[in-house]
Design a protein around this motif. Structure first.
Motif, PDB file in Angstrom:
ATOM      1  N   UNK A 161       0.843  -1.184   0.000  1.00  0.00           N
ATOM      2  CA  UNK A 161       0.000   0.000   0.000  1.00  0.00           C
ATOM      3  C   UNK A 161       0.884   1.243   0.000  1.00  0.00           C
ATOM      4  N   UNK A 162       0.539   2.201  -0.826  1.00  0.00           N
ATOM      5  CA  UNK A 162       1.200   3.505  -0.831  1.00  0.00           C
ATOM      6  C   UNK A 162       0.116   4.558  -0.647  1.00  0.00           C
ATOM      7  N   UNK A 163       0.259   5.386   0.380  1.00  0.00           N
ATOM      8  CA  UNK A 163      -0.771   6.378   0.699  1.00  0.00           C
ATOM      9  C   UNK A 163      -0.113   7.743   0.875  1.00  0.00           C
ATOM     10  N   UNK A 164      -0.585   8.709   0.109  1.00  0.00           N
ATOM     11  CA  UNK A 164      -0.094  10.073   0.288  1.00  0.00           C
ATOM     12  C   UNK A 164      -0.647  10.633   1.590  1.00  0.00           C
ATOM     13  N   UNK A 165       0.257  11.068   2.481  1.00  0.00           N
ATOM     14  CA  UNK A 165      -0.178  11.643   3.750  1.00  0.00           C
ATOM     15  C   UNK A 165      -0.471  13.131   3.620  1.00  0.00           C
ATOM     16  N   UNK A 166       0.189  13.790   2.668  1.00  0.00           N
ATOM     17  CA  UNK A 166      -0.080  15.198   2.472  1.00  0.00           C
ATOM     18  C   UNK A 166       1.070  15.886   1.766  1.00  0.00           C
ATOM     19  N   UNK A 167       0.903  17.185   1.517  1.00  0.00           N
ATOM     20  CA  UNK A 167       1.909  18.016   0.862  1.00  0.00           C
ATOM     21  C   UNK A 167       2.694  18.763   1.934  1.00  0.00           C
ATOM     22  N   UNK A 168       4.013  18.667   1.867  1.00  0.00           N
ATOM     23  CA  UNK A 168       4.870  19.337   2.842  1.00  0.00           C
ATOM     24  C   UNK A 168       4.829  20.844   2.612  1.00  0.00           C
TER      25      UNK A 168
END
Length: 498
Positions: free
Chosen positions: A156-163
Motif C-alpha cells: 500500500x502507498x498512501x499520500x499523507x499530504x503536501x509538505x
C-alpha cells in the motif's frame, strides 16, 4: 492536451450533468489515468529465486509525505512501513527479495539504494551505506505468520499530504542526484514543525493532492522471465492530511485504506436501459476492525473502509490461462487474487467458484460439454462442490493445471508455498470466470444517487454492491517455441464483470 481535456469535460457534463461531474470529483474513485493519492500493488514475491522491483513516482511539482506499507500474504499484517519524503518529480525505488533477519532466519527483505529522504533513514550514503536492507518483521510476532508468509504479499502507498515547511522542502530536494539535507525531516519532528494527527493536527502538511503513480516487476531469476504489474490508483481518498510515525505503537497502521475522510464513492456503470451513468454512493462509518481483532499488538487503523471497498468490488473476476505443453511452449499460469480490505472487516474467508466458467479458445466450456471432465479446485473441501473452494488468505495464488499427459505439473509460475490449484481438464488455453456469490456491502450502505440521461435508482440490494473487494493478475509463462532458450512472461490484470 488542453483542447482534449475541455472536450472530455464537455462530454462528461453533457452526459452526467454539472452536479454529477462535481460530485464524482469529490468521491473516492479508481483513476483510469493511473495516478492517485493511493496506490495498491497487488502482489510481491521475494521467495528464493524471485525478486520484485517497485518504483514510486511523484509526478507533481509539490513535496509529498508518503506512507509505504508492506503487508504479508496470510493475514495482511504490517511487516514493514516507513515514511518517504519525495521532492517534486522524484522517484523512489526498492526491491523485495529473499534474505535473513537478525536471527539468521530466512524472511523477505526490502533492499534499496535510493537516496530519497525517508524516516527512518535508509540508503543515504552519508555513513558509507549506499544500500540498505531491512528484514520484514512479523515472523515470530504475529500469531500464525510464518517465514514464508513474509515473502509474498502486497504493498500500500498512501499520500499523507503536501509538505508546507520550506526548510524540509529544500532539505529533501535533490542536487546532483542527492538530497540536500535529509536531516531536516528528523529536525522537523523533533522541533514540532511536524506533528502527528489528521487535518490541522498534522502540522507541517496540507491536504494530499494525488499525482502518484508507480510500477512493479516480479522477476523469476532462474527462468529469466519478468511480469510487469502496475498498481491500482485511487483518487480523492482524503481531503485532509494524515501524518504518522512508523515507530509509534498506537498509530503505526495510520494512514490506512480505512482512514480517509471521504465517505462516498463513485463509479461508472451501465444502467438497465443500456446507458452509461455515474453512481455516487454514501457509506456509513464502522467500528475499527483492527481494534476488534482481539490482538493486543494491533492498534487502530480507521473506521471508513467502505468507499475504497466499493471501488475495488468484484462480483466476478475474469482472466486468461495458458497451460499448453505442446510444441515446446511449456505453458503455466498462476492467478493472484488479493483481498486488501479483509483486514478492515470487509468479509472474512471467501468462498470462490468458477460456476462452470472455464472456457477454451473455441467457446467450449469445461464441465459443461463434458460434465465429468474433472475440473475444479484442489483439494476438494468437505461439504464443498468440486468447483468451489475457500480463499482464506489475503493474497491467494491459484495454479491452473491441465490433464494433458505432457503437461509438467512439477512446478508453478510463482512457486507459492500456499498455492491452490484448479484443473482445466484437457483444455490448454482459454479464459475463466471466478465468482464470489453471496457477498455484498449492504452493511455499510447509506444512500446512492445516479447521474445520467435516464438515471436509475439504487438501494443496498443493487448489483453494484455485490461481490468482494479484489485485485490481482494472471501470471502467464512459457517458452518461445522457435527458441527453447527464450522465456516469456506476462501479468494480465483481472477484469471485472458486474
Amino acid at each position: 492536451m488542453f483542447k482534449k481535456n475541455k472536450v472530455a469535460v464537455g462530454v462528461a457534463t453533457g452526459i452526467l450533468g454539472v452536479v454529477g461531474v462535481i460530485t464524482s470529483a469529490q468521491a473516492v474513485h479508481v483513476n483510469p489515468d493511473g495516478t492517485g493519492q493511493v496506490l495498491l500493488f497487488p502482489y510481491f514475491n521475494g521467495k528464493g529465486g524471485y525478486v520484485t522491483n517497485i518504483n514510486l513516482v511523484n509526478s507533481t511539482d509539490q513535496t509529498k509525505a508518503v506512507k509505504i506499507r508492506f503487508r504479508e500474504g496470510r493475514n495482511s499484517n504490517d511487516i514493514l512501513d516507513f515514511n518517504i519524503y519525495m521532492s517534486p518529480e522524484d522517484v523512489w525505488t526498492g526491491t523485495v527479495k529473499n534474505g535473513v533477519n537478525n536471527e539468521g532466519k530466512a524472511v523477505g527483505v526490502l533492499s534499496t539504494t535510493d537516496r530519497t529522504c525517508t524516516l527512518p533513514a535508509l540508503a543515504s550514503c552519508d555513513d558509507g551505506k549506499c544500500e540498505a536492507t531491512v528484514p520484514f518483521s512479523g515472523f515470530g510476532i504475529y500469531e500464525g505468520v510464518t517465514q514464508e508468509d513474509t515473502k509474498e504479499g502486497y504493498v500500500e502507498v498512501i499520500e499523507m499530504g503536501v509538505v508546507s515547511d520550506t526548510t524540509v522542502q529544500n532539505g529533501v530536494l535533490h542536487t546532483n542526484g542527492k538530497p540536500n539535507n535529509c536531516k531536516t525531516v528528523e529536525d522537523a519532528w523533533n522541533k514540532g514543525t511536524f506533528t502527528q494527527g489528521d487535518g490541522a493536527a498534522a502540522k507541517g502538511l496540507s491536504a494530499p493532492t494525488g499525482g502518484l503513480f508507480g510500477s512493479s516487476a516480479v522477476i523469476n531469476i532462474a527462468k529469466g522471465s519478468a511480469f510487469a504489474l502496475d498498481p491500482i490508483a485511487i483518487d480523492n481518498y482524503s481531503t485532509q492530511a494524515q501524518h504518522y510515525l512508523s515507530h509509534d505503537p498506537d498509530n503505526f497502521l495510520l494512514p490506512s485504506l480505512a482512514s480517509g475522510d471521504v465517505t462516498n464513492s463513485s463509479m461508472m456503470v451501465r444502467s438497465a436501459s443500456g446507458d452509461g451513468e455515474m453512481v455516487v454512493t454514501d457509506w456509513s462509518l464502522q467500528k475499527d476492525a483492527c481494534l476488534e481483532d482481539k490482538n493486543e499488538l494491533t492498534p487502530r487503523c480507521g473506521i471508513n473502509p467502505y468507499p475504497i471497498a466499493h471501488v475495488l468490488l468484484a462480483p466476478h473476476i475474469m482472466n486468461e490461462y495458458f497451460v499448453d505443453p505442446t510444441d515446446g511452449y511449456d505453458g503455466h499460469t498462476d492467478w493472484v487474487v488479493t483481498f486488501p480490505m479483509k483486514k478492515h472487516g470487509i468479509h472474512g474467508n471467501v468462498a470462490a467458484n468458477f460456476e462452470n466458467g472455464i472456457f477454451d479458445r473455441e467457446e467450449m466450456r469445461a464441465g459443461w460439454s463434458k460434465p465429468n471432465s474433472g475440473f475444479g479446485f484442489s483439494p476438494v473441501l468437505p461439504g464443498k462442490k468440486p468447483e468451489s473452494s475457500t480463499l482464506d488468505r489475503e493474497v491467494n495464488v491459484i495454479s491452473f493445471k491441465s490433464t494433458d499427459p505432457s503437461y509438467d505439473d512439477s512446478r508453478t509460475v510463482l512457486s507459492s508455498y500456499a498455492n491452490q490449484s484448479v484443473t482445466t481438464g484437457s483444455f490448454v488455453s482459454g479464459w475463466a470466470r471466478m465468482g464470489f456469490t453471496g457477498y455484498d456491502l449492504k452493511a455499510g450502505f447509506k444512500s446512492a444517487q445516479g447521474y445520467g440521461a435516464k438515471a436509475s435508482s439504487y438501494n443496498a440490494d443493487s448489483n453494484i454492491y455485490k461481490g468482494v473487494p479484489a485485485v490481482g493478475s494472471a501470471f502467464l509463462e512459457g517458452n518461445i517455441s522457435e527458441n527453447p532458450n527464450a522465456r516469456f512472461g506476462d501479468a494480465l490484470p483481472h477484469k471485472i464483470q458486474r
